[in-house]
Design a protein around this motif. Structure first.
Motif, PDB file in Angstrom:
ATOM      1  N   ASN A   1       0.384  -1.238  -0.059  1.00 22.84           N
ATOM      2  CA  ASN A   1       0.252   0.441   0.138  1.00 22.84           C
ATOM      3  C   ASN A   1       1.196   1.484  -0.202  1.00 22.84           C
ATOM      4  O   ASN A   1       0.465   2.273  -0.605  1.00 22.84           O
ATOM      5  CB  ASN A   1      -0.576  -0.111   1.072  1.00 22.84           C
ATOM      6  N   ARG A   2       1.884   1.371   0.531  1.00 26.59           N
ATOM      7  CA  ARG A   2       2.916   2.543   0.848  1.00 26.59           C
ATOM      8  C   ARG A   2       3.380   2.621  -0.663  1.00 26.59           C
ATOM      9  O   ARG A   2       3.797   3.601  -0.691  1.00 26.59           O
ATOM     10  CB  ARG A   2       3.955   2.651   1.961  1.00 26.59           C
ATOM     11  N   ILE A   3       3.631   1.258  -0.958  1.00 21.34           N
ATOM     12  CA  ILE A   3       4.233   1.746  -2.292  1.00 21.34           C
ATOM     13  C   ILE A   3       3.930   2.378  -3.398  1.00 21.34           C
ATOM     14  O   ILE A   3       4.714   2.971  -4.076  1.00 21.34           O
ATOM     15  CB  ILE A   3       4.989  -0.191  -2.862  1.00 21.34           C
ATOM     16  N   HIS A   4       2.598   1.611  -3.664  1.00 28.34           N
ATOM     17  CA  HIS A   4       1.093   2.800  -4.227  1.00 28.34           C
ATOM     18  C   HIS A   4       1.306   3.751  -4.144  1.00 28.34           C
ATOM     19  O   HIS A   4       0.891   4.821  -5.237  1.00 28.34           O
ATOM     20  CB  HIS A   4       0.077   1.725  -4.843  1.00 28.34           C
ATOM     21  N   TYR A   5       1.112   4.033  -3.059  1.00 24.40           N
ATOM     22  CA  TYR A   5       1.085   5.919  -2.227  1.00 24.40           C
ATOM     23  C   TYR A   5       1.887   6.333  -3.317  1.00 24.40           C
ATOM     24  O   TYR A   5       1.913   7.858  -3.936  1.00 24.40           O
ATOM     25  CB  TYR A   5       1.279   5.526  -0.868  1.00 24.40           C
ATOM     26  N   ALA A   6       3.428   6.034  -2.701  1.00 24.40           N
ATOM     27  CA  ALA A   6       4.497   6.439  -3.274  1.00 24.40           C
ATOM     28  C   ALA A   6       4.388   6.756  -4.865  1.00 24.40           C
ATOM     29  O   ALA A   6       5.079   8.026  -4.938  1.00 24.40           O
ATOM     30  CB  ALA A   6       6.079   5.787  -2.544  1.00 24.40           C
ATOM     31  N   ARG A   7       4.384   5.595  -5.782  1.00 21.40           N
ATOM     32  CA  ARG A   7       4.798   5.694  -6.627  1.00 21.40           C
ATOM     33  C   ARG A   7       2.871   6.972  -6.987  1.00 21.40           C
ATOM     34  O   ARG A   7       3.151   7.477  -8.975  1.00 21.40           O
ATOM     35  CB  ARG A   7       3.855   4.550  -7.209  1.00 21.40           C
TER      36      ARG A   7
END
Length: 274
Positions: free
Chosen positions: A162-168
């Protein structure tokens, strides 16, 4: 986007509908092709079917586990989080033979912010030596950080994605990290949302400069070095007991690449010291 019950039924029982469309020599690419065509539910169904078929043969494919959990978390399909955890664990349940080395290397780099230096070096050495135990080490790491092992899914693993998607979606000043983000993405993946965040600019404004320098030529010369670079500060209060963790981001020397900086001096151009 949350899947409806109708779509969930579609996912788990529609494998026979697509059986003729699946390239059984490469289940992963069949699912990836469906995903790239915008058919996300079909991609998930293909990969679920692949896992069932490969389990019978005692095989696994880390690419399928990674593709599945990445897509499920991007779709925010919370009902499929347990399945995503299972698929990821299955993908990393076999022995590493050097196959899919590029994908495994990328996964290690994406986990790197969460690892100690010693563990990261151990994994990269195992990767270089095609150590059969590498995949099980990665799987064991995620099991070890699962805050509630008795629940159907690994909350820390899901939170990581979830953090990866938000960061992207958010930190896009450049794409220098393994996540396709600027340096803020790496910090966000590791620590999550900062407790405090502040933006601003360094340097003096024209009104302030005019109070110091009456001569127009002097003000013009001063402005040549007064770049007023932007900065962003993130502060975490609870990561380290009784101590604040602070990160500063901005452009190197006021005009270079945007990224993590060690201090205010990184924003000052060399010519300013002259």
């Amino acid at each position: 986007m949350k899947l409806t019950s109708k779509i969930l039924i579609f996912l788990f029982f529609a494998s026979s509908v697509f059986s003729q469309e699946i390239d059984k020599s490469n289940y992963y690419l069949s699912g990836l092709k469906a995903k790239e065509s915008g058919e996300n539910e079909k991609a998930l169904s293909i990969w679920i079917s692949a896992q069932k078929e490969m389990l019978k043969l005692g095989k696994s494919d880390p690419r399928i586990g990674l593709g599945f959990i990445e897509l499920v978390t991007k779709m925010e399909s919370t009902r499929l989080y347990p399945t995503a955890t299972t698929m990821y664990n299955w993908g990393f349940s076999g022995e590493f033979s050097g196959e899919f080395k590029t994908e495994i290397e990328k996964e290690i780099e994406m986990i790197k912010p969460l690892l100690t230096k010693e563990r990261y070096e151990q994994w990269t050495t195992m990767l270089d030596n095609n150590d059969p135990g590498l995949l099980s080490r990665i799987k064991a790491f995620w099991i070890s950080v699962d805050p509630t092992p008795s629940t159907p899914f690994n909350e820390r693993l899901i939170e990581h994605w979830n953090r990866i998607h938000y960061a992207r979606d958010t930190f896009l000043r450049n794409q220098k990290t393994v996540y396709g983000t600027d340096d803020r993405g790496t910090i966000y993946v590791k620590y999550g949302k900062p407790d405090r965040r502040r933006n601003g600019t360094f340097g003096a404004g024209s009104l302030e400069i005019s109070k110091w320098l009456d001569d127009l030529s002097a003000r013009m010369a001063f402005n040549e070095y007064n770049l007023q670079p932007e900065y962003e500060v993130w502060i975490y209060y609870t990561v380290i007991p009784d101590e604040s963790l602070i990160f500063m981001f901005g452009k190197e020397k006021g005009w270079g690449a945007y990224g993590l900086r060690s201090g205010v001096e990184d924003f000052i151009p060399n010519r300013a010291f002259r």
